[in-house]
Design a protein around this motif. Sequence first.
Motif, PDB file in Angstrom:
ATOM      1  N   GLY A 105      37.494  85.368  16.771  1.00 24.04           N
ATOM      2  CA  GLY A 105      37.295  86.814  16.729  1.00 24.04           C
ATOM      3  C   GLY A 105      37.353  87.488  18.075  1.00 24.04           C
ATOM      4  O   GLY A 105      36.824  88.594  18.246  1.00 24.04           O
ATOM      5  N   GLU A 106      38.003  86.857  19.055  1.00 23.96           N
ATOM      6  CA  GLU A 106      38.070  87.393  20.414  1.00 23.96           C
ATOM      7  C   GLU A 106      39.511  87.432  20.893  1.00 23.96           C
ATOM      8  O   GLU A 106      40.306  86.550  20.590  1.00 23.96           O
ATOM      9  N   ILE A 107      39.837  88.479  21.677  1.00 29.10           N
ATOM     10  CA  ILE A 107      41.129  88.540  22.361  1.00 29.10           C
ATOM     11  C   ILE A 107      40.890  88.319  23.846  1.00 29.10           C
ATOM     12  O   ILE A 107      40.180  89.094  24.495  1.00 29.10           O
ATOM     13  N   LEU A 108      41.475  87.249  24.371  1.00 28.10           N
ATOM     14  CA  LEU A 108      41.506  87.019  25.813  1.00 28.10           C
ATOM     15  C   LEU A 108      42.891  87.398  26.305  1.00 28.10           C
ATOM     16  O   LEU A 108      43.898  86.838  25.845  1.00 28.10           O
ATOM     17  N   ALA A 109      42.960  88.357  27.205  1.00 26.37           N
ATOM     18  CA  ALA A 109      44.244  88.764  27.783  1.00 26.37           C
ATOM     19  C   ALA A 109      44.403  88.120  29.148  1.00 26.37           C
ATOM     20  O   ALA A 109      43.500  88.169  29.985  1.00 26.37           O
ATOM     21  N   VAL A 110      45.534  87.482  29.362  1.00 25.86           N
ATOM     22  CA  VAL A 110      45.866  86.891  30.662  1.00 25.86           C
ATOM     23  C   VAL A 110      46.750  87.893  31.388  1.00 25.86           C
ATOM     24  O   VAL A 110      47.868  88.190  30.961  1.00 25.86           O
ATOM     25  N   ALA A 111      46.239  88.445  32.485  1.00 26.81           N
ATOM     26  CA  ALA A 111      46.938  89.492  33.235  1.00 26.81           C
ATOM     27  C   ALA A 111      47.434  88.943  34.553  1.00 26.81           C
ATOM     28  O   ALA A 111      46.972  87.905  35.039  1.00 26.81           O
TER      29      ALA A 111
ATOM     30  N   THR B 114      40.394  84.942  14.077  1.00 25.82           N
ATOM     31  CA  THR B 114      41.268  84.044  14.841  1.00 25.82           C
ATOM     32  C   THR B 114      41.065  84.238  16.344  1.00 25.82           C
ATOM     33  O   THR B 114      41.000  85.373  16.811  1.00 25.82           O
ATOM     34  N   PRO B 115      40.965  83.160  17.134  1.00 29.04           N
ATOM     35  CA  PRO B 115      41.026  83.309  18.589  1.00 29.04           C
ATOM     36  C   PRO B 115      42.432  83.786  18.983  1.00 29.04           C
ATOM     37  O   PRO B 115      43.424  83.235  18.501  1.00 29.04           O
ATOM     38  N   VAL B 116      42.504  84.800  19.831  1.00 31.59           N
ATOM     39  CA  VAL B 116      43.792  85.387  20.209  1.00 31.59           C
ATOM     40  C   VAL B 116      43.936  85.367  21.723  1.00 31.59           C
ATOM     41  O   VAL B 116      43.011  85.749  22.448  1.00 31.59           O
ATOM     42  N   MET B 117      45.103  84.915  22.190  1.00 35.33           N
ATOM     43  CA  MET B 117      45.422  84.920  23.615  1.00 35.33           C
ATOM     44  C   MET B 117      46.669  85.771  23.825  1.00 35.33           C
ATOM     45  O   MET B 117      47.716  85.502  23.255  1.00 35.33           O
ATOM     46  N   ILE B 118      46.528  86.824  24.629  1.00 35.59           N
ATOM     47  CA  ILE B 118      47.631  87.721  24.956  1.00 35.59           C
ATOM     48  C   ILE B 118      47.992  87.525  26.422  1.00 35.59           C
ATOM     49  O   ILE B 118      47.114  87.499  27.282  1.00 35.59           O
TER      50      ILE B 118
ATOM     51  N   ASP C  93      48.158  98.640  30.944  1.00 37.21           N
ATOM     52  CA  ASP C  93      47.686  99.483  29.849  1.00 37.21           C
ATOM     53  C   ASP C  93      47.495  98.665  28.576  1.00 37.21           C
ATOM     54  O   ASP C  93      46.518  98.864  27.836  1.00 37.21           O
ATOM     55  N   GLU C  94      48.413  97.742  28.316  1.00 35.77           N
ATOM     56  CA  GLU C  94      48.312  96.895  27.136  1.00 35.77           C
ATOM     57  C   GLU C  94      47.099  95.967  27.228  1.00 35.77           C
ATOM     58  O   GLU C  94      46.362  95.781  26.251  1.00 35.77           O
ATOM     59  N   VAL C  95      46.903  95.401  28.397  1.00 34.35           N
ATOM     60  CA  VAL C  95      45.754  94.520  28.610  1.00 34.35           C
ATOM     61  C   VAL C  95      44.450  95.266  28.335  1.00 34.35           C
ATOM     62  O   VAL C  95      43.562  94.792  27.623  1.00 34.35           O
ATOM     63  N   LEU C  96      44.335  96.475  28.895  1.00 35.09           N
ATOM     64  CA  LEU C  96      43.106  97.247  28.728  1.00 35.09           C
ATOM     65  C   LEU C  96      42.922  97.717  27.287  1.00 35.09           C
ATOM     66  O   LEU C  96      41.793  97.866  26.819  1.00 35.09           O
ATOM     67  N   ASP C  97      44.016  97.959  26.587  1.00 36.44           N
ATOM     68  CA  ASP C  97      43.931  98.382  25.186  1.00 36.44           C
ATOM     69  C   ASP C  97      43.431  97.265  24.276  1.00 36.44           C
ATOM     70  O   ASP C  97      42.668  97.515  23.337  1.00 36.44           O
ATOM     71  N   LEU C  98      43.878  96.026  24.535  1.00 33.40           N
ATOM     72  CA  LEU C  98      43.653  94.947  23.578  1.00 33.40           C
ATOM     73  C   LEU C  98      42.502  94.014  23.924  1.00 33.40           C
ATOM     74  O   LEU C  98      41.867  93.451  23.033  1.00 33.40           O
ATOM     75  N   ALA C  99      42.216  93.827  25.191  1.00 34.49           N
ATOM     76  CA  ALA C  99      41.381  92.697  25.611  1.00 34.49           C
ATOM     77  C   ALA C  99      39.899  92.901  25.346  1.00 34.49           C
ATOM     78  O   ALA C  99      39.343  93.979  25.568  1.00 34.49           O
ATOM     79  N   ASP C 100      39.252  91.833  24.904  1.00 34.94           N
ATOM     80  CA  ASP C 100      37.796  91.742  24.925  1.00 34.94           C
ATOM     81  C   ASP C 100      37.345  91.141  26.259  1.00 34.94           C
ATOM     82  O   ASP C 100      36.301  91.507  26.793  1.00 34.94           O
TER      83      ASP C 100
ATOM     84  N   VAL D 109      36.964  88.623  33.484  1.00 33.89           N
ATOM     85  CA  VAL D 109      36.113  89.806  33.532  1.00 33.89           C
ATOM     86  C   VAL D 109      36.109  90.493  32.161  1.00 33.89           C
ATOM     87  O   VAL D 109      36.972  90.245  31.322  1.00 33.89           O
ATOM     88  N   PRO D 110      35.147  91.388  31.916  1.00 33.78           N
ATOM     89  CA  PRO D 110      35.106  92.102  30.636  1.00 33.78           C
ATOM     90  C   PRO D 110      36.343  92.983  30.432  1.00 33.78           C
ATOM     91  O   PRO D 110      37.012  93.379  31.387  1.00 33.78           O
ATOM     92  N   GLY D 111      36.617  93.302  29.177  1.00 32.25           N
ATOM     93  CA  GLY D 111      37.790  94.088  28.840  1.00 32.25           C
ATOM     94  C   GLY D 111      37.754  95.510  29.338  1.00 32.25           C
ATOM     95  O   GLY D 111      38.797  96.178  29.399  1.00 32.25           O
ATOM     96  N   ASP D 112      36.566  96.017  29.714  1.00 34.77           N
ATOM     97  CA  ASP D 112      36.472  97.391  30.206  1.00 34.77           C
ATOM     98  C   ASP D 112      36.434  97.456  31.735  1.00 34.77           C
ATOM     99  O   ASP D 112      36.047  98.475  32.315  1.00 34.77           O
TER     100      ASP D 112
END
Length: 515
Positions: free
Chosen positions: A281-287, A449-453, A459-466, A480-483
Amino acid sequence: MKLELRGITKKFGAFTANDSIDLTVESGQVHSLLGENGAGKSTLMNVLFGLYEPTAGEILADGRPVRFSGPGEAMRAGIGMVHQHFMLIPVFTVAENVALGDEHTRAAGILDLESTRRKIREISDEYGFHVDPDARIEDLPVGVQQRVEIIKALVREARVLILDEPTAVLTPQETDELLDIIRRLRDNGTAVVFISHKLREVKAISTVISVLRRGRLVGTADPDADQSELAALMVGRAVELNTTKSAPKLGEETFTVSDLTVLSPEGVRLVDRVSFGIRQGEILAVAGVQGNGQTELTEAIMGLQKAQGSIRLDGEEILGRTTKQVIRAGVGYVPEDRSTDGLVGSFSVAENLVLNRFDRAPVGNRFQLSPAVIRSLAEQRVAEFDVRTQGVDLPVGTLSGGNQQKVVMARELVDDLKLFIASQPTRGVDVGSIEFLHDRIIRERDSGTPVMIVSTELDEVLDLADRIAVMYHGRIIGIVPGDTSRDDLGLMMAGISPGTEPDTTPDTTPKGVTA
């Protein structure tokens, strides 16, 4: 210089890339060309720069008709262009690259680089470029390489400067610095054509905005126009620009990566002891800026790269498994390049939708396929994912980029996924399709589902990431946190964690990687 494009049409066979476009570019202006990928922006500027011969129409410079048979003639007329993919020779110095094609010699035919160095210093001082004429291109960060391209144009006394998607590979701080440089150029009387699909930047820098859609000029706007108005002009309908998502409902950490290392054939660490986990239930974004190990990280997870360390999914070690075995373990994967890694262009839409399960019931088995099942499944997925196609039997290569990406997403987002990985999920996709794809990613996260972006679009990272993991030179320098603020993320993308010094460790930096 005042440039006028009148009725410019450019056709490639039966395909019309530019359709009777009228455009005026004036001195002291930043004229932005806004449009989705494939709208015809770069093609139009390649016509202006002499790379393409127009099929119809004319170009006027200060009221006089001109026709350029190549970029050399365009440059001599005062037009410079900085392409999205830089035209620099990595092993040459800055001065050698700037002089290339416009060489000056002293007695006995000896190349006169000193005059080029002097011009580079003068321009660098005037615009605050901070570029060393004797630095080797391959040793420079990508933002500085871009400044070298601009210097090349200014040394040739360009009065019109075309910048094609100039911020695509820049950190937020480098983007801000580039926009400041463009303002100085504008104030000095240079006409700047700024090609982009990024609404925030276009609004920040433009004097006037022209919007292209499917090869046609569909409108002009002032920079104070609302972003939603510009987006609607780009895609032809109203678009919701802000992604809406609820707080995550976190479950167990079912996917973990521990001390993962990927080496190049030369032994360079492309991924350097990376560790992280993702909960249900989490989105981790790799930036990070492209080229800092994100590609190799995702490919190692998918069994496409040899790696050392550990990758565990639901308690099972999957490092060392084949890609097919990883998919069978419950991983959905959207690769960063759909055209080469995600789709078979000559195959039908229906065939592409079963590439990951063609040998499993009910689609097929080791000996035969079930055409009726494949067609039924395809029609269902095309409807569910709003794929715009005349039929599921058409080659997927005939679809637009956004619809091709929807096909990949529809194939990978199957029931009972244990992990979903999407690399550059909306690259080359219009804002309308971005809206839809982001919604589907969030729905997958909300299903548990665990999600990795992996995305280079902040902008996409900030929109989607937890949570956000930032990669730099093969390492994760912080999660770091999504915000987290754009400024802090930009510093991290440049290798600087807030309150720390830049990471300059030399022995683990991949050759040719820039920040």
